[in-house]
Design an enzyme around this catalytic site. Structure first.
Site, PDB file in Angstrom:
ATOM      1  N   HIS A   1      -7.615   9.779  -1.954  1.00 47.29           N
ATOM      2  CA  HIS A   1      -6.959   9.754  -0.644  1.00 47.29           C
ATOM      3  C   HIS A   1      -7.791  10.425   0.451  1.00 47.29           C
ATOM      4  O   HIS A   1      -7.834   9.941   1.590  1.00 47.29           O
ATOM      5  CB  HIS A   1      -5.585  10.427  -0.766  1.00 47.29           C
ATOM      6  CG  HIS A   1      -4.573   9.930   0.216  1.00 47.29           C
ATOM      7  ND1 HIS A   1      -3.226   9.952  -0.025  1.00 47.29           N
ATOM      8  CD2 HIS A   1      -4.710   9.389   1.445  1.00 47.29           C
ATOM      9  CE1 HIS A   1      -2.576   9.445   1.007  1.00 47.29           C
ATOM     10  NE2 HIS A   1      -3.453   9.110   1.914  1.00 47.29           N
TER      11      HIS A   1
ATOM     12  N   ASP B   1       0.848  -1.196   0.000  1.00 41.75           N
ATOM     13  CA  ASP B   1       0.000   0.000   0.000  1.00 41.75           C
ATOM     14  C   ASP B   1       0.884   1.246   0.000  1.00 41.75           C
ATOM     15  O   ASP B   1       1.629   1.493   0.944  1.00 41.75           O
ATOM     16  CB  ASP B   1      -0.905  -0.001   1.235  1.00 41.75           C
ATOM     17  CG  ASP B   1      -1.870   1.178   1.238  1.00 41.75           C
ATOM     18  OD1 ASP B   1      -3.018   1.009   0.808  1.00 41.75           O
ATOM     19  OD2 ASP B   1      -1.455   2.285   1.679  1.00 41.75           O
TER      20      ASP B   1
ATOM     21  N   TYR C   1       2.993  10.016  -0.565  1.00 41.87           N
ATOM     22  CA  TYR C   1       4.095   9.485   0.244  1.00 41.87           C
ATOM     23  C   TYR C   1       5.449   9.719  -0.421  1.00 41.87           C
ATOM     24  O   TYR C   1       6.481   9.639   0.240  1.00 41.87           O
ATOM     25  CB  TYR C   1       3.940   7.978   0.484  1.00 41.87           C
ATOM     26  CG  TYR C   1       2.660   7.534   1.141  1.00 41.87           C
ATOM     27  CD1 TYR C   1       1.790   8.439   1.754  1.00 41.87           C
ATOM     28  CD2 TYR C   1       2.298   6.192   1.143  1.00 41.87           C
ATOM     29  CE1 TYR C   1       0.610   8.016   2.344  1.00 41.87           C
ATOM     30  CE2 TYR C   1       1.126   5.754   1.742  1.00 41.87           C
ATOM     31  CZ  TYR C   1       0.279   6.667   2.327  1.00 41.87           C
ATOM     32  OH  TYR C   1      -0.886   6.227   2.908  1.00 41.87           O
TER      33      TYR C   1
ATOM     34  N   LYS D   1      -2.774   5.975  -4.355  1.00 37.21           N
ATOM     35  CA  LYS D   1      -3.849   6.914  -4.038  1.00 37.21           C
ATOM     36  C   LYS D   1      -3.640   8.237  -4.756  1.00 37.21           C
ATOM     37  O   LYS D   1      -2.507   8.658  -4.994  1.00 37.21           O
ATOM     38  CB  LYS D   1      -3.908   7.161  -2.513  1.00 37.21           C
ATOM     39  CG  LYS D   1      -3.958   5.875  -1.700  1.00 37.21           C
ATOM     40  CD  LYS D   1      -3.914   6.147  -0.200  1.00 37.21           C
ATOM     41  CE  LYS D   1      -3.698   4.863   0.577  1.00 37.21           C
ATOM     42  NZ  LYS D   1      -2.280   4.418   0.531  1.00 37.21           N
TER      43      LYS D   1
END
Length: 281
Positions: free
Chosen positions: A112, A49, A54, A79
């Protein structure tokens, strides 16, 4: 030791299967992501994931490509970045995710956050429906959506989200939200599954851990598994990554499960989706 075959799968509402236990890369520095993901894959994880926000999709893609494991055996989630909710921007962001991961397709792509004060998440979801129709993503879903957000999607769009990734842990059990998801054939995924460590020294969990001769983290993750949550703990410590995978050779009793669930405080470690409108600069 647990093996990949011991990890149950959850069937999403379009028939796609997702391993119930995965490996999360939130807050893993980009420079460390390839090695951390490679370790997880070596241990047996087959569900990773990540997210564009990120900043470490590239490392995930590298680890998967170089693992020697057939692509179809690894489930990869990413996401949509909060900064790209306008339909055209969302389409371009998804294309960047495809190129950065460089895996041919994404198994699950999530919105997200709903960002209620920024734009119209319904229009963003319609753009994601087009992505789904394009065949480069096997399933689409949402993250951090509450019931009223989902009510709008269900009323105004065509594709029912395959998953809803929300904060869940013993201090925030989200039972009502999980039941709503279940009633609408939406799989529930749990982020922050151990409340960033806050639940690990809870006396109830410590007592159960002593009885079953497991760590408190393993007990909490097993609680998620037995509830049916899809969970993806994060660690860069190989021993902990391995321990987080060893959840399938013990069980919690009904009494254990009830005691842990009763710890609920409706206490978030992250922001409330109704008031979170962060756009990365």
């Amino acid at each position: 030791m647990s093996t990949t075959s011991s990890v149950p799968t959850v069937t999403l509402n379009n028939g796609v299967e997702i391993p119930q236990l995965g490996f999360g890369v939130f807050q893993i520095p980009p420079a460390d992501t390839k090695a951390a993901t490679a370790t997880a894959l070596e241990i047996g994880y087959r569900h990773i994931d990540t997210a564009e926000m990120y900043g470490n999709e590239e490392g995930v893609g590298q680890a998967v490509r170089e693992s020697g494991i057939p692509r179809e055996e690894i489930f990869v989630t990413s996401k949509l970045n909060n900064g790209f909710h306008e339909p055209e921007a969302a389409a371009a962001a998804f294309q960047r995710t495809l190129e950065t991961l460089d895996l041919g397709y994404v198994d699950l792509f999530l919105m997200h956050w709903p960002l209620p004060g920024v734009g119209d998440f319904v229009e963003t979801w319609k753009a994601m429906e087009h992505m789904y129709e394009g065949g480069k993503v096997r399933a689409i879903g949402v993250s951090n959506f509450k019931q009223h957000h989902l009510n709008r999607l269900l009323a105004e769009t065509t594709v029912v989200p395959a998953a809803n990734q929300i904060e869940i842990h013993p201090y925030l059990t989200q039972d009502d939200m999980r039941e709503y998801d279940r009633e609408h054939s939406i799989a529930t995924e749990a982020w922050s599954p151990i409340a960033q460590g806050k639940v690990l020294d809870d006396a109830v969990i410590e007592r159960i851990a002593r009885r079953v001769d497991r760590s408190t983290a393993q007990v909490v993750l097993r609680w998620h598994i037995q509830r049916g949550d899809i969970v993806f703990p994060k660690s860069v410590t190989p021993e902990r990554v391995r321990a987080n995978f060893e959840l399938f050779d013990f069980e919690l009793s009904d009494a254990d499960m009830s005691e842990i669930t009763a710890l609920n405080r409706d206490e978030r470690t992250g922001p409330d989706p109704d008031h979170f409108n962060y756009i990365p600069s």
